[in-house]
Design an enzyme around this catalytic site. Structure first.
Site, short mmCIF file in Angstrom:
data_model
loop_
_atom_site.label_atom_id
_atom_site.label_comp_id
_atom_site.label_asym_id
_atom_site.label_seq_id
_atom_site.Cartn_x
_atom_site.Cartn_y
_atom_site.Cartn_z
N TYR A 32 0.87 -1.18 0.00
CA TYR A 32 0.00 0.00 0.00
C TYR A 32 0.90 1.23 0.00
O TYR A 32 0.85 2.09 0.86
CB TYR A 32 -0.99 -0.01 1.17
N LEU A 33 1.77 1.22 -1.00
CA LEU A 33 2.90 2.15 -1.04
C LEU A 33 2.44 3.61 -1.15
O LEU A 33 1.50 3.91 -1.89
CB LEU A 33 3.81 1.81 -2.22
N GLY A 36 6.29 8.04 0.91
CA GLY A 36 7.38 7.72 1.84
C GLY A 36 8.13 6.47 1.37
O GLY A 36 9.37 6.44 1.32
N HIS A 37 7.36 5.43 0.99
CA HIS A 37 7.99 4.21 0.48
C HIS A 37 8.76 4.51 -0.81
O HIS A 37 9.85 3.98 -1.04
CB HIS A 37 6.93 3.14 0.14
N GLN A 151 12.20 6.33 8.96
CA GLN A 151 12.47 6.80 10.32
C GLN A 151 11.16 6.96 11.11
O GLN A 151 11.18 7.06 12.33
CB GLN A 151 13.25 8.12 10.26
N LYS A 152 10.01 6.95 10.41
CA LYS A 152 8.74 7.07 11.15
C LYS A 152 8.61 5.94 12.16
O LYS A 152 8.10 6.13 13.25
CB LYS A 152 7.54 7.07 10.20
N ASP A 153 9.11 4.75 11.78
CA ASP A 153 9.12 3.62 12.70
C ASP A 153 10.47 3.61 13.43
O ASP A 153 11.31 2.72 13.21
CB ASP A 153 8.90 2.32 11.94
N GLN A 156 11.47 0.51 15.31
CA GLN A 156 11.80 -0.59 14.38
C GLN A 156 13.23 -0.43 13.86
O GLN A 156 13.99 -1.39 13.80
CB GLN A 156 10.79 -0.58 13.23
N VAL A 179 8.47 11.29 5.68
CA VAL A 179 7.85 12.11 4.62
C VAL A 179 6.46 12.51 5.13
O VAL A 179 5.72 11.68 5.65
CB VAL A 179 7.74 11.32 3.30
O1 PAF Z 1 7.76 -1.33 8.37
C1 PAF Z 1 7.18 -2.26 7.80
O2 PAF Z 1 6.46 -2.07 6.82
C2 PAF Z 1 7.34 -3.68 8.34
O3 PAF Z 1 7.42 -3.70 9.72
C3 PAF Z 1 8.52 -4.43 7.69
C4 PAF Z 1 9.85 -3.79 8.03
C5 PAF Z 1 8.34 -4.49 6.20
C6 PAF Z 1 8.56 -5.88 8.23
O4 PAF Z 1 7.39 -6.55 7.94
#
Ligand code: PAF
Length: 285
Positions: A32-33, A36-37, A151-153, A156, A179
């Site tokens: 679901y790009l 940001g992606h 960086q939003k996550d 993670q 973004v």
């Molecule tokens: O950030 C995400 O979209 C997910 O956590 C990732 C890194 C693709 C792992 O499933």
């Protein structure tokens, strides 16, 4: 761009690129790009010869009652966006391809202690174990030189950096800045859940971070005071239910009482039924 669904096809294509000496990048996503992606993929293409992006809604990182079943998906649109962003191989496996024995039967799970435990880790038990496990699998399959994450996550990113350090993985983790829409809302695939009214209410997250930034820019270094500035702004929005507002060390994700090194002011807030996260990375000291 080639789109493949099996581990075998992925390995063959990446192997071919490696044999010709190309640097390989990986951009893991759940699809679901959004813009940001696309920024991650474009930066990956600028810095590497060969870019693999993956789209996989990973059931292992969703808890019971979370939005795995309804997570937005649009593979056709995503494939067009990935191709336009310079991706060479788009890996879109099924759940069965990634977890042939069933994800519930996985016996090898990657746990990154400490950094995974607070913030989102506290309210989403098992989430970062699911993330670290699937990212490990993708790293083994692609063996990238560089991997790109938003960086939003922020937590993670910290979890994956810790995992890579602990396991001596020869991959550089690149965190790409958040973004935002023109009005400040951080891009997220989950923004699609917001009604018009909630979309307006969600702007309180970026306003809260902005308030905290002003306080930091004025020289404040006490974590509690910085957090209070953000909380005060969040309290103005009736639709916002705050889960956490925390100033944490950017690498360890441990609370910071007095700012000394790079830090992240991290927020998780529910707007209606939608849980949103956002953060401010503060690197000046
Ligand atoms: O950030 C995400 O979209 C997910 O956590 C990732 C890194 C693709 C792992 O499933």
């Amino acid at each position: 761009m080639k789109q493949v669904t099996t581990v075998e096809e992925l390995r063959q294509l990446v192997g071919g690129a490696r044999r010709t000496g190309q640097s390989v990048a990986l951009v893991p996503t759940m699809g679901y790009l959004h813009a940001g992606h696309c920024t991650l993929m474009q930066q990956a293409k600028n810095e590497n010869a060969f870019v693999v992006a993956s789209i996989f809604v990973n059931p292992l990182q969703f808890g019971a009652g979370e939005d795995f079943a309804v997570y937005p998906r649009d593979l056709e649109r995503d494939a067009a966006a990935a191709a336009a962003s310079g991706v060479d191989v788009l890996f879109t496996p099924t759940v069965e391809e990634m977890y042939p024995q069933g994800y519930e039967n996985m016996k090898t799970l990657v746990t990154v202690s400490g950094v995974s435990e607070g913030l989102c880790g506290a309210s989403r038990p098992g989430h970062f174990q699911g993330v670290a496990t699937v990212v490990s699998k993708l790293f083994h399959l692609v063996q990238p030189d560089r991997a790109y994450f938003g960086q939003k996550d922020a937590q993670q990113v910290a979890v994956i950096r810790q995992m890579v350090r602990d396991l001596n993985w020869p991959v550089e983790i690149i965190a790409v800045p958040i973004v935002r829409e023109a009005d400040g809302l951080a891009l997220s695939s989950r923004n699609v859940y917001l009604s018009q009214e909630e979309r307006t209410a969600a702007l309180v997250l970026s306003r809260a971070l902005q308030k905290a930034k002003t306080v930091l820019q004025a020289g404040e270094r006490r974590g509690a005071v910085v957090e209070a500035a953000a909380k005060e702004e969040l309290a103005q929005e009736a639709l916002a239910a705050v889960e956490y507002v925390k100033l944490v060390d950017a690498a360890t994700m441990q609370p910071v009482s007095e700012l000394q090194g790079p830090a992240v002011l991290a927020l998780a807030v529910r707007i209606g039924k939608t849980r949103l996260i956002d953060n401010l990375l503060w690197e000046e000291c």
